[in-house]
Design a protein around this motif. Structure first.
Motif, mmCIF file in Angstrom:
data_model
loop_
_atom_site.group_PDB
_atom_site.id
_atom_site.type_symbol
_atom_site.label_atom_id
_atom_site.label_comp_id
_atom_site.label_asym_id
_atom_site.label_seq_id
_atom_site.Cartn_x
_atom_site.Cartn_y
_atom_site.Cartn_z
ATOM 1 N N VAL A 3 0.898 -1.200 -0.251
ATOM 2 C CA VAL A 3 -0.067 0.034 -0.005
ATOM 3 C C VAL A 3 0.793 1.265 0.025
ATOM 4 N N LEU A 4 1.912 1.402 0.878
ATOM 5 C CA LEU A 4 2.827 2.398 0.933
ATOM 6 C C LEU A 4 3.633 2.722 -0.414
ATOM 7 N N LEU A 5 4.017 1.595 -1.070
ATOM 8 C CA LEU A 5 4.524 1.736 -2.456
ATOM 9 C C LEU A 5 3.581 2.314 -3.303
ATOM 10 N N ALA A 6 2.173 1.858 -3.580
ATOM 11 C CA ALA A 6 1.385 2.269 -4.284
ATOM 12 C C ALA A 6 1.107 3.664 -4.077
ATOM 13 N N THR A 7 0.962 4.134 -2.709
ATOM 14 C CA THR A 7 0.717 5.720 -2.346
ATOM 15 C C THR A 7 1.946 6.403 -2.820
ATOM 16 N N LEU A 8 3.108 6.005 -2.697
ATOM 17 C CA LEU A 8 4.366 6.726 -3.295
ATOM 18 C C LEU A 8 3.954 7.040 -4.621
ATOM 19 N N ILE A 9 3.996 6.073 -5.649
ATOM 20 C CA ILE A 9 3.910 6.137 -6.830
ATOM 21 C C ILE A 9 2.482 6.997 -7.178
ATOM 22 N N GLY A 10 1.326 6.921 -6.700
ATOM 23 C CA GLY A 10 0.227 7.453 -6.996
ATOM 24 C C GLY A 10 0.477 8.902 -6.490
ATOM 25 N N ALA A 11 1.103 9.296 -5.495
ATOM 26 C CA ALA A 11 1.009 10.555 -5.087
ATOM 27 C C ALA A 11 1.973 11.537 -6.097
ATOM 28 N N ILE A 12 3.073 10.914 -6.561
ATOM 29 C CA ILE A 12 3.969 11.527 -7.550
ATOM 30 C C ILE A 12 3.381 11.855 -8.855
ATOM 31 N N VAL A 13 2.608 10.673 -9.134
ATOM 32 C CA VAL A 13 1.815 10.716 -10.666
ATOM 33 C C VAL A 13 0.722 11.872 -10.582
ATOM 34 N N VAL A 14 0.087 11.939 -9.364
ATOM 35 C CA VAL A 14 -1.062 12.821 -9.252
ATOM 36 C C VAL A 14 -0.340 14.403 -9.205
ATOM 37 N N ALA A 15 0.427 14.601 -8.410
ATOM 38 C CA ALA A 15 1.009 15.661 -8.093
ATOM 39 C C ALA A 15 2.044 16.535 -9.037
ATOM 40 N N ARG A 16 2.687 15.630 -9.907
ATOM 41 C CA ARG A 16 3.564 16.247 -10.860
ATOM 42 C C ARG A 16 3.029 17.220 -12.041
ATOM 43 N N LYS A 17 3.662 18.041 -12.522
ATOM 44 C CA LYS A 17 3.237 18.679 -13.616
ATOM 45 C C LYS A 17 3.554 17.943 -14.948
ATOM 46 N N GLU A 18 2.414 17.993 -15.725
ATOM 47 C CA GLU A 18 2.595 17.245 -16.991
ATOM 48 C C GLU A 18 3.197 18.243 -17.893
ATOM 49 N N ILE A 19 4.014 17.524 -18.789
ATOM 50 C CA ILE A 19 5.082 18.008 -19.743
ATOM 51 C C ILE A 19 4.171 17.765 -21.102
#
Lengths: 167, 104
Positions: A148-164
């Protein structure tokens, strides 16, 4: 015995007053500070309940992690110039009515229900037993939590990053 | 009864934390403040778990349960705040009344 009671009231007061500040303060930064007080108070209550490892975890994870994250979010999202109105309440009257009803019900149950209390001797430190339990009896939830923590880490990064954008 | 620290003391504190959290979630318009309310609710539940573990159940199961609750609350806060920041970058507001429609 009375020392225990005095310490309990100190931490319980910190927890309840801080928690009261979260829904009632005008400024959202003071809400975050109320949350800080509530979390510290709850950590103290854990110590009184002989849960020393849990108290340290509360300090590290909640105050060191979650609260700092929340304060970051407050700073990033509420414009400083309108911070006075950044924390509007709607339906405060119905909220207060609900608070009184729920609080009365929960306090009534807590005070008058015939709990089967078993008086125990003061227990000793728990971290060794918790470590053994996490790698023994509770191994499966422990491993699932890591996923769950790994999924959270990846998910939070994907959601919060700026799209290029390509174009 | 009154001179001793008992289970009811902790249950009342846990219940009050839960009520304040509920009130926060229901009355706030700011999404970050609603997340704070969720943290309060989880803390109230945790106090109850640890109190019952100490006074009734014994052993460690209540404390382990509270430990998992803390971990999941941290994960939930991280993802929730990431979503809030993404919404804020998109429409410059985190007022839940303004972001009720799921599109621009």
């Amino acid at each position: 015995m009375y020392t225990n009671l005095a310490i309990f009231y100190l931490f319980a007061l910190a927890a309840v007053v801080g928690a009261a500040g979260v829904p009632m303060s005008k400024n959202i930064f003071w809400s975050a500070m109320g949350l800080l007080s509530a979390l510290v108070g709850v950590g103290g209550l854990y110590v009184l309940l002989s849960a020393d490892f849990l108290a340290v975890t509360q300090l590290l994870v909640y105050i060191g992690g979650v609260l700092v994250l929340i304060i970051f979010a407050v700073m990033l999202t509420s414009q400083i110039k309108e911070i006075e109105v950044s924390n509007q309440n709607v339906g405060l009257v119905s909220g207060a009515i609900l608070f009184v009803l729920t609080g009365t019900l929960l306090s009534y149950v807590a005070l008058w229900a015939p709990w089967k209390v078993v008086l125990r001797p003061e227990s000793h430190e728990t971290s060794a037993a918790i470590g053994n339990g996490l790698l023994g009896t509770w191994l499966l939830p422990f491993e699932v939590t890591s996923v769950v923590l790994l999924a959270t880490l990846i998910g939070a990064i994907v959601v919060a990053r700026k799209e290029i954008k390509d174009d | 009864m009154m001179g001793h620290l008992s289970l009811s003391h902790f249950l009342v504190v846990g219940g009050l934390l839960f009520c304040f959290g509920l009130m926060t979630v229901l009355t706030r318009r700011n999404a970050v403040a609603m997340l704070m309310g969720i943290e309060l609710i989880l803390n109230g539940a945790n106090v109850n778990l640890v109190a019952f573990n100490h006074y009734v159940a014994g052993g460690l199961s209540g404390q382990i349960f509270a430990l998992f609750v803390i971990v999941l609350a941290a994960a939930e806060a991280a993802v929730g705040l990431a979503i809030i920041l993404a919404i804020y970058q998109m429409i410059r507001s985190i007022d839940t009344a303004k972001i009720a429609s799921m599109r621009r």
